[in-house]
Scaffold this motif. Structure first.
Motif, PDB file in Angstrom:
ATOM      1  N   GLY A  16     -14.597   1.905 -16.212  1.00  0.00           N
ATOM      2  CA  GLY A  16     -13.553   2.844 -15.824  1.00  0.00           C
ATOM      3  C   GLY A  16     -12.311   2.146 -15.328  1.00  0.00           C
ATOM      4  O   GLY A  16     -12.364   1.005 -14.869  1.00  0.00           O
ATOM      5  N   ALA A  17     -11.203   2.885 -15.410  1.00  0.00           N
ATOM      6  CA  ALA A  17      -9.904   2.327 -15.012  1.00  0.00           C
ATOM      7  C   ALA A  17      -9.574   2.621 -13.562  1.00  0.00           C
ATOM      8  O   ALA A  17      -8.600   2.092 -13.024  1.00  0.00           O
ATOM      9  N   GLY A  18     -10.358   3.477 -12.911  1.00  0.00           N
ATOM     10  CA  GLY A  18     -10.140   3.740 -11.493  1.00  0.00           C
ATOM     11  C   GLY A  18      -8.874   4.507 -11.182  1.00  0.00           C
ATOM     12  O   GLY A  18      -8.314   4.358 -10.087  1.00  0.00           O
ATOM     13  N   LYS A  19      -8.417   5.360 -12.101  1.00  0.00           N
ATOM     14  CA  LYS A  19      -7.127   6.029 -11.909  1.00  0.00           C
ATOM     15  C   LYS A  19      -7.232   7.413 -11.257  1.00  0.00           C
ATOM     16  O   LYS A  19      -6.362   7.801 -10.489  1.00  0.00           O
ATOM     17  N   ARG A  20      -8.281   8.149 -11.578  1.00  0.00           N
ATOM     18  CA  ARG A  20      -8.298   9.559 -11.172  1.00  0.00           C
ATOM     19  C   ARG A  20      -8.440   9.752  -9.669  1.00  0.00           C
ATOM     20  O   ARG A  20      -7.956  10.746  -9.130  1.00  0.00           O
ATOM     21  N   LEU A  21      -9.106   8.815  -8.993  1.00  0.00           N
ATOM     22  CA  LEU A  21      -9.263   8.945  -7.541  1.00  0.00           C
ATOM     23  C   LEU A  21      -8.542   7.820  -6.805  1.00  0.00           C
ATOM     24  O   LEU A  21      -8.925   7.431  -5.708  1.00  0.00           O
ATOM     25  N   TRP A  22      -7.484   7.281  -7.419  1.00  0.00           N
ATOM     26  CA  TRP A  22      -6.689   6.252  -6.762  1.00  0.00           C
ATOM     27  C   TRP A  22      -6.087   6.827  -5.469  1.00  0.00           C
ATOM     28  O   TRP A  22      -5.688   7.984  -5.428  1.00  0.00           O
ATOM     29  N   PRO A  23      -6.015   6.049  -4.385  1.00  0.00           N
ATOM     30  CA  PRO A  23      -6.364   4.623  -4.261  1.00  0.00           C
ATOM     31  C   PRO A  23      -7.798   4.341  -3.811  1.00  0.00           C
ATOM     32  O   PRO A  23      -8.136   3.193  -3.574  1.00  0.00           O
ATOM     33  N   LEU A  24      -8.639   5.398  -3.650  1.00  0.00           N
ATOM     34  CA  LEU A  24     -10.037   5.124  -3.326  1.00  0.00           C
ATOM     35  C   LEU A  24     -10.669   4.263  -4.411  1.00  0.00           C
ATOM     36  O   LEU A  24     -11.373   3.303  -4.134  1.00  0.00           O
ATOM     37  N   SER A  25     -10.434   4.649  -5.661  1.00  0.00           N
ATOM     38  CA  SER A  25     -10.917   3.849  -6.784  1.00  0.00           C
ATOM     39  C   SER A  25      -9.739   3.119  -7.415  1.00  0.00           C
ATOM     40  O   SER A  25      -8.613   3.618  -7.417  1.00  0.00           O
ATOM     41  N   GLY A 408      -7.284   2.038   4.152  1.00  0.00           N
ATOM     42  CA  GLY A 408      -7.147   0.947   5.119  1.00  0.00           C
ATOM     43  C   GLY A 408      -6.057  -0.020   4.717  1.00  0.00           C
ATOM     44  O   GLY A 408      -5.449  -0.674   5.561  1.00  0.00           O
ATOM     45  N   GLN A 409      -5.788  -0.111   3.398  1.00  0.00           N
ATOM     46  CA  GLN A 409      -4.709  -0.951   2.875  1.00  0.00           C
ATOM     47  C   GLN A 409      -3.592  -0.115   2.264  1.00  0.00           C
ATOM     48  O   GLN A 409      -2.421  -0.482   2.342  1.00  0.00           O
ATOM     49  N   THR A 410      -3.954   0.999   1.679  1.00  0.00           N
ATOM     50  CA  THR A 410      -2.990   1.856   1.000  1.00  0.00           C
ATOM     51  C   THR A 410      -3.183   3.293   1.454  1.00  0.00           C
ATOM     52  O   THR A 410      -4.319   3.741   1.626  1.00  0.00           O
ATOM     53  N   VAL A 411      -2.077   4.000   1.647  1.00  0.00           N
ATOM     54  CA  VAL A 411      -2.121   5.418   2.007  1.00  0.00           C
ATOM     55  C   VAL A 411      -1.376   6.212   0.946  1.00  0.00           C
ATOM     56  O   VAL A 411      -0.222   5.905   0.621  1.00  0.00           O
ATOM     57  N   LEU A 412      -2.040   7.209   0.393  1.00  0.00           N
ATOM     58  CA  LEU A 412      -1.420   8.139  -0.550  1.00  0.00           C
ATOM     59  C   LEU A 412      -1.235   9.479   0.128  1.00  0.00           C
ATOM     60  O   LEU A 412      -2.168  10.012   0.739  1.00  0.00           O
ATOM     61  N   ILE A 413      -0.043  10.024   0.030  1.00  0.00           N
ATOM     62  CA  ILE A 413       0.241  11.373   0.523  1.00  0.00           C
ATOM     63  C   ILE A 413       0.846  12.161  -0.623  1.00  0.00           C
ATOM     64  O   ILE A 413       1.874  11.771  -1.179  1.00  0.00           O
ATOM     65  N   THR A 414       0.193  13.247  -0.989  1.00  0.00           N
ATOM     66  CA  THR A 414       0.693  14.064  -2.091  1.00  0.00           C
ATOM     67  C   THR A 414       0.329  15.523  -1.824  1.00  0.00           C
ATOM     68  O   THR A 414      -0.282  15.846  -0.803  1.00  0.00           O
ATOM     69  N   THR A 415       0.717  16.386  -2.715  1.00  0.00           N
ATOM     70  CA  THR A 415       0.382  17.800  -2.591  1.00  0.00           C
ATOM     71  C   THR A 415      -0.756  18.140  -3.541  1.00  0.00           C
ATOM     72  O   THR A 415      -1.019  17.423  -4.516  1.00  0.00           O
ATOM     73  N   SER A 416      -1.415  19.250  -3.286  1.00  0.00           N
ATOM     74  CA  SER A 416      -2.496  19.689  -4.159  1.00  0.00           C
ATOM     75  C   SER A 416      -1.992  19.917  -5.577  1.00  0.00           C
ATOM     76  O   SER A 416      -2.681  19.601  -6.554  1.00  0.00           O
ATOM     77  N   GLU A 417      -0.780  20.430  -5.698  1.00  0.00           N
ATOM     78  CA  GLU A 417      -0.208  20.730  -7.018  1.00  0.00           C
ATOM     79  C   GLU A 417       0.113  19.469  -7.797  1.00  0.00           C
ATOM     80  O   GLU A 417       0.022  19.444  -9.027  1.00  0.00           O
ATOM     81  N   ILE A 422      -1.258  11.897 -10.494  1.00  0.00           N
ATOM     82  CA  ILE A 422      -1.401  10.574  -9.882  1.00  0.00           C
ATOM     83  C   ILE A 422      -1.777   9.493 -10.893  1.00  0.00           C
ATOM     84  O   ILE A 422      -1.233   8.377 -10.850  1.00  0.00           O
ATOM     85  N   PRO A 423      -2.690   9.755 -11.862  1.00  0.00           N
ATOM     86  CA  PRO A 423      -3.000   8.693 -12.836  1.00  0.00           C
ATOM     87  C   PRO A 423      -1.773   8.182 -13.588  1.00  0.00           C
ATOM     88  O   PRO A 423      -1.693   6.993 -13.904  1.00  0.00           O
ATOM     89  N   GLN A 424      -0.814   9.070 -13.865  1.00  0.00           N
ATOM     90  CA  GLN A 424       0.406   8.634 -14.547  1.00  0.00           C
ATOM     91  C   GLN A 424       1.345   7.898 -13.588  1.00  0.00           C
ATOM     92  O   GLN A 424       2.022   6.940 -13.979  1.00  0.00           O
ATOM     93  N   VAL A 425       1.344   8.324 -12.322  1.00  0.00           N
ATOM     94  CA  VAL A 425       2.228   7.716 -11.338  1.00  0.00           C
ATOM     95  C   VAL A 425       1.857   6.257 -11.075  1.00  0.00           C
ATOM     96  O   VAL A 425       2.733   5.389 -10.984  1.00  0.00           O
ATOM     97  N   ILE A 426       0.560   5.963 -10.971  1.00  0.00           N
ATOM     98  CA  ILE A 426       0.174   4.598 -10.594  1.00  0.00           C
ATOM     99  C   ILE A 426       0.518   3.580 -11.678  1.00  0.00           C
ATOM    100  O   ILE A 426       0.627   2.385 -11.381  1.00  0.00           O
ATOM    101  N   PRO A 432       0.983  -4.660  -4.895  1.00  0.00           N
ATOM    102  CA  PRO A 432      -0.459  -4.602  -5.012  1.00  0.00           C
ATOM    103  C   PRO A 432      -1.002  -3.168  -5.120  1.00  0.00           C
ATOM    104  O   PRO A 432      -2.195  -2.966  -4.943  1.00  0.00           O
ATOM    105  N   TYR A 433      -0.131  -2.197  -5.348  1.00  0.00           N
ATOM    106  CA  TYR A 433      -0.565  -0.797  -5.299  1.00  0.00           C
ATOM    107  C   TYR A 433      -1.563  -0.443  -6.394  1.00  0.00           C
ATOM    108  O   TYR A 433      -2.462   0.366  -6.182  1.00  0.00           O
ATOM    109  N   ASN A 434      -1.378  -0.986  -7.582  1.00  0.00           N
ATOM    110  CA  ASN A 434      -2.174  -0.513  -8.706  1.00  0.00           C
ATOM    111  C   ASN A 434      -3.307  -1.437  -9.096  1.00  0.00           C
ATOM    112  O   ASN A 434      -3.783  -1.397 -10.229  1.00  0.00           O
ATOM    113  N   SER A 435      -3.762  -2.279  -8.213  1.00  0.00           N
ATOM    114  CA  SER A 435      -4.887  -3.159  -8.526  1.00  0.00           C
ATOM    115  C   SER A 435      -5.612  -3.504  -7.256  1.00  0.00           C
ATOM    116  O   SER A 435      -5.314  -3.009  -6.187  1.00  0.00           O
TER     117      SER A 435
END
Length: 436
Positions: A16-25, A408-417, A422-426, A432-435
């Motif tokens: 997997g590419a780890g995109k859908r639940l970034w930054p957890l994955s 702990g290293q990265t914080v994402l703040i977004t809206t439910s909508e 997010i997968p396209q944004v990352i 170091p945000y996307n790896s």
């Protein structure tokens, strides 16, 4: 222990590419390695436990970048027999009374580079055939959640019996809404679903079943053995596999009663797999056979380096399952309500761990000690996911409809909508945000 125990060798593609639940994955740490359910195990660990009542062996197929993490995850959770690597290399798992006793061996196949699911599942199938002779294998995603394991195991038992009759078998998850997030499996119009063991109508198999929570392997086996009253699932012939539809088409699919969600689960005999591949992917089969024949020898690394790069990028759906469906060789087992979820959104993680009366979910990832660093005041419909090791104190006040993820290293703040984007944004983010 079931009648089919020692007759199902489990294959688990873990990538997997780890995109859908970034930054957890992330690309280097995809969601199957995360403890996202309430069990305390990773999703990969949950998958292993779920299949324990019927698994004879496990073969996990993963990439180079995930290999060490997969090994550590297994070693930290299970007191299994032996971990097998390429060339027959063995690494004993330390027995610890505090760990789960897996009671069987695990092999880890490392892909030099991603080649999609047909290569991964195909190699694991041929390695099983090489080691055990003609047998039945099943392929299961590493990162799904199933809330009714009792019902699930009965579906797999039916799939095993169907595979012994020569079919390639998939599980069709009975849809409870018109989802545009999943592919669909279409069954034959003129065929009424039939059981291998009975002629009960399909609706008798769709009764609501007890939802079992995840638990230790021993508990899973005990629950399974104590619950023998599940109606035997039925099967029918597959006509076609469909890609994710638009909203209008999804409504039409579900309305017919002939379409099921595609969970990517396949059960088949190794002997028939070779026959099917020889018919539809002969060149690919020859390369995979060369690798499999060398896999438990000192020649493995050399043969893998020669053959793997030449393999085509093919999914098992497109490369094999759909052609077989066109020939009447594919069967689908309608699952009924097994509480299946592919854990593809922050909302799903929230639902798995509990949402309060204000619509808020505060989830601590990696510990049962939830909510210790998270507080919300005058806040509704908000999800907060925080790595248990994070040093941050999170406080949300007077906000609604937010998603906050803190690793702990990265914080994402977004809206439910906005969360689905997010997968396209990352892809636009720099290191170091996307790896890592």
């Amino acid at each position: 222990m079931t009648a089919d125990k020692q007759q199902l060798h489990v294959i688990i593609p873990a990538g997997g590419a780890g995109k859908r639940l970034w930054p957890l994955s992330r690309a280097s740490y995809p969601k199957f390695l995360l403890p996202l359910s309430s069990s305390g195990h990773s999703l990969l660990g949950d998958t292993i436990i779920r299949l324990a009542p019927i698994a004879s062996s496990y073969c996990i197929v993963t990439g180079r970048k995930h290999h060490n993490s997969v090994r550590k995850d297994i070693e930290s959770s299970f007191a299994g027999k032996t971990l097998y690597g390429a060339g027959g290399a063995q690494c004993e798992v330390v027995v610890d009374e505090q760990k789960e006793d897996l009671g069987t061996d695990i092999s880890i196949i490392v892909e030099p580079e991603p080649k999609n699911s047909l290569a991964a599942i195909g190699l694991a199938t041929l390695v099983c055939h090489q080691r055990y002779g003609p047998t039945i294998v099943g392929s299961f995603a590493a990162d799904h959640v199933i809330g009714s394991p009792k019902r699930f195991i009965h579906c797999i038992e039916t799939a095993i019996r169907c595979a012994k009759n020569g079919k390639m078998v998939t599980l069709g998850v009975t849809p409870h809404y018109a989802s545009t997030s999943y592919g669909y499996i279409e069954r034959k119009v003129s065929q009424a679903p039939l059981s291998l063991d009975s002629t009960k109508p399909l609706d008798k198999c769709m009764k609501e079943h007890d939802v079992q929570s995840f638990g230790p392997i021993a508990q899973q086996r005990k629950q399974y053995q104590e619950n023998e009253d599940v109606t035997v699932p039925q099967w029918c012939e597959v006509v076609r596999f469909h890609e994710k539809p638009d909203a209008h088409t999804a409504v039409e699919y579900v309305g017919t009663g002939r379409f099921y969600w595609n969970a990517g689960i396949f059960v088949f005999s190794t002997k028939r797999f070779i026959e099917f591949m020889r018919r539809h992917q002969p060149a690919m089969l020859l390369r995979l056979q060369r690798i499999a024949e060398s896999y438990d020898t000192s020649e493995c690394e050399r043969v893998m380096a020669e053959e793997w790069p030449q393999l085509p990028h093919l999914s098992i759906d497109h490369g094999l399952a759909q052609p077989l469906a066109s020939e009447g060789e594919m069967a689908v087992i309608p699952t009924g309500d097994i509480q299946w979820n592919d854990v593809g959104t922050y909302q799903t993680v929230a639902e798995l761990n509990g949402i309060d009366s204000d619509g808020n979910a505060l989830v601590s990832i990696g510990t049962a000690n939830a909510q210790t660093h998270m507080k919300v005041v005058d806040t509704k419909n908000t999800i907060v996911l925080q790595n248990a090791a994070s040093p941050h104190q999170l406080a949300l006040a007077g906000v609604n409809n937010l998603i906050v993820v803190d690793t702990g290293q990265t914080v994402l703040i977004t809206t439910s909508e906005y969360a689905d984007k997010i997968p396209q944004v990352i892809e636009r983010l720099e290191e170091p945000y996307n790896s890592g």
